[in-house]
Write a protein that holds these residues in place. Structure first.
Motif, PDB file in Angstrom:
ATOM      1  N   LEU A 131       0.848  -1.192   0.000  1.00  0.00           N
ATOM      2  CA  LEU A 131       0.000   0.000   0.000  1.00  0.00           C
ATOM      3  C   LEU A 131       0.882   1.240   0.000  1.00  0.00           C
ATOM      4  O   LEU A 131       1.909   1.293   0.663  1.00  0.00           O
ATOM      5  N   GLY A 132       0.435   2.239  -0.763  1.00  0.00           N
ATOM      6  CA  GLY A 132       1.185   3.478  -0.864  1.00  0.00           C
ATOM      7  C   GLY A 132       0.693   4.542   0.094  1.00  0.00           C
ATOM      8  O   GLY A 132       1.109   5.684   0.018  1.00  0.00           O
ATOM      9  N   GLY A 133      -0.204   4.189   0.972  1.00  0.00           N
ATOM     10  CA  GLY A 133      -0.726   5.169   1.908  1.00  0.00           C
ATOM     11  C   GLY A 133      -2.182   5.459   1.640  1.00  0.00           C
ATOM     12  O   GLY A 133      -2.834   4.778   0.864  1.00  0.00           O
ATOM     13  N   GLN A 134      -2.656   6.501   2.302  1.00  0.00           N
ATOM     14  CA  GLN A 134      -4.048   6.900   2.173  1.00  0.00           C
ATOM     15  C   GLN A 134      -4.091   8.372   1.788  1.00  0.00           C
ATOM     16  O   GLN A 134      -3.584   9.220   2.514  1.00  0.00           O
ATOM     17  N   SER A 135      -4.709   8.678   0.657  1.00  0.00           N
ATOM     18  CA  SER A 135      -4.856  10.075   0.250  1.00  0.00           C
ATOM     19  C   SER A 135      -5.966  10.755   1.046  1.00  0.00           C
ATOM     20  O   SER A 135      -6.041  11.971   1.085  1.00  0.00           O
ATOM     21  N   SER A 136      -6.825   9.955   1.671  1.00  0.00           N
ATOM     22  CA  SER A 136      -7.853  10.443   2.592  1.00  0.00           C
ATOM     23  C   SER A 136      -8.181   9.295   3.540  1.00  0.00           C
ATOM     24  O   SER A 136      -7.809   8.154   3.271  1.00  0.00           O
ATOM     25  N   PRO A 137      -8.888   9.547   4.641  1.00  0.00           N
ATOM     26  CA  PRO A 137      -9.195   8.481   5.597  1.00  0.00           C
ATOM     27  C   PRO A 137     -10.079   7.363   5.037  1.00  0.00           C
ATOM     28  O   PRO A 137     -10.170   6.304   5.637  1.00  0.00           O
ATOM     29  N   SER A 138     -10.693   7.587   3.879  1.00  0.00           N
ATOM     30  CA  SER A 138     -11.559   6.562   3.297  1.00  0.00           C
ATOM     31  C   SER A 138     -10.989   5.994   1.995  1.00  0.00           C
ATOM     32  O   SER A 138     -11.704   5.369   1.224  1.00  0.00           O
ATOM     33  N   GLU A 139      -9.694   6.190   1.749  1.00  0.00           N
ATOM     34  CA  GLU A 139      -9.084   5.706   0.501  1.00  0.00           C
ATOM     35  C   GLU A 139      -7.817   4.915   0.756  1.00  0.00           C
ATOM     36  O   GLU A 139      -7.109   5.148   1.727  1.00  0.00           O
ATOM     37  N   LEU A 140      -7.548   3.985  -0.166  1.00  0.00           N
ATOM     38  CA  LEU A 140      -6.287   3.242  -0.213  1.00  0.00           C
ATOM     39  C   LEU A 140      -5.648   3.494  -1.568  1.00  0.00           C
ATOM     40  O   LEU A 140      -6.343   3.563  -2.587  1.00  0.00           O
ATOM     41  N   ASN A 141      -4.316   3.582  -1.589  1.00  0.00           N
ATOM     42  CA  ASN A 141      -3.593   3.812  -2.834  1.00  0.00           C
ATOM     43  C   ASN A 141      -2.437   2.831  -2.948  1.00  0.00           C
ATOM     44  O   ASN A 141      -1.851   2.439  -1.940  1.00  0.00           O
ATOM     45  N   ALA A 142      -2.112   2.464  -4.173  1.00  0.00           N
ATOM     46  CA  ALA A 142      -0.977   1.575  -4.441  1.00  0.00           C
ATOM     47  C   ALA A 142      -0.590   1.716  -5.905  1.00  0.00           C
ATOM     48  O   ALA A 142      -1.317   2.330  -6.703  1.00  0.00           O
ATOM     49  N   GLU A 143       0.554   1.145  -6.250  1.00  0.00           N
ATOM     50  CA  GLU A 143       1.021   1.104  -7.633  1.00  0.00           C
ATOM     51  C   GLU A 143       1.274  -0.349  -8.014  1.00  0.00           C
ATOM     52  O   GLU A 143       1.910  -1.092  -7.260  1.00  0.00           O
ATOM     53  N   LEU A 144       0.733  -0.748  -9.156  1.00  0.00           N
ATOM     54  CA  LEU A 144       0.998  -2.077  -9.714  1.00  0.00           C
ATOM     55  C   LEU A 144       2.006  -1.894 -10.831  1.00  0.00           C
ATOM     56  O   LEU A 144       1.816  -1.051 -11.711  1.00  0.00           O
TER      57      LEU A 144
END
Length: 119
Positions: free
Chosen positions: A75-88
């Protein structure tokens, strides 16, 4: 008459409890890649948006490749408290399945899959 009053009370209690149950789990409301979407290139940005706050440190992502191999996704972190981000990265043409598991701030765990295709 008494039975009718009991039924009415029970229905009222159920109606009041239903909204609370509906918000008890983190429900995926939007995603990149999109469900059954087509993406281009070997690198894909992942953005998962939920209907409630999630504990990003306890959420997981994995990727099922066309070969059948399953890889954990960092996981690349959270751009907001209700989101998940990553890079494939390093994707090749074919059908993939992104699997997610989210822990809502209220302690409920939800899971899901996002099939997508790389061209």
């Amino acid at each position: 008459m008494k039975i009718q009053a009991i039924r009415t009370s029970a229905l009222a209690a159920l109606a009041l409890a239903t909204p609370a149950l509906a918000h008890a789990h983190a429900i995926l409301v939007a995603s990149t890649p999109k469900l059954n979407g087509i993406v281009h290139g070997s690198q894909v940005h992942v953005d998962l948006r939920f209907n409630s706050r999630i504990d990003g440190s306890r959420c997981t992502l994995s990727l099922l490749a066309p070969s059948g191999e399953v890889k954990a996704v960092s996981l690349g972190g959270q751009s907001s408290p209700s989101e998940l981000n990553a890079e494939l990265k390093g994707l090749h043409a074919g059908a993939y399945m992104l699997r997610w598991q989210a822990l809502a701030s209220d302690g409920h765990i939800t899971r899901g899959e996002i099939p997508f295709h790389v061209e």
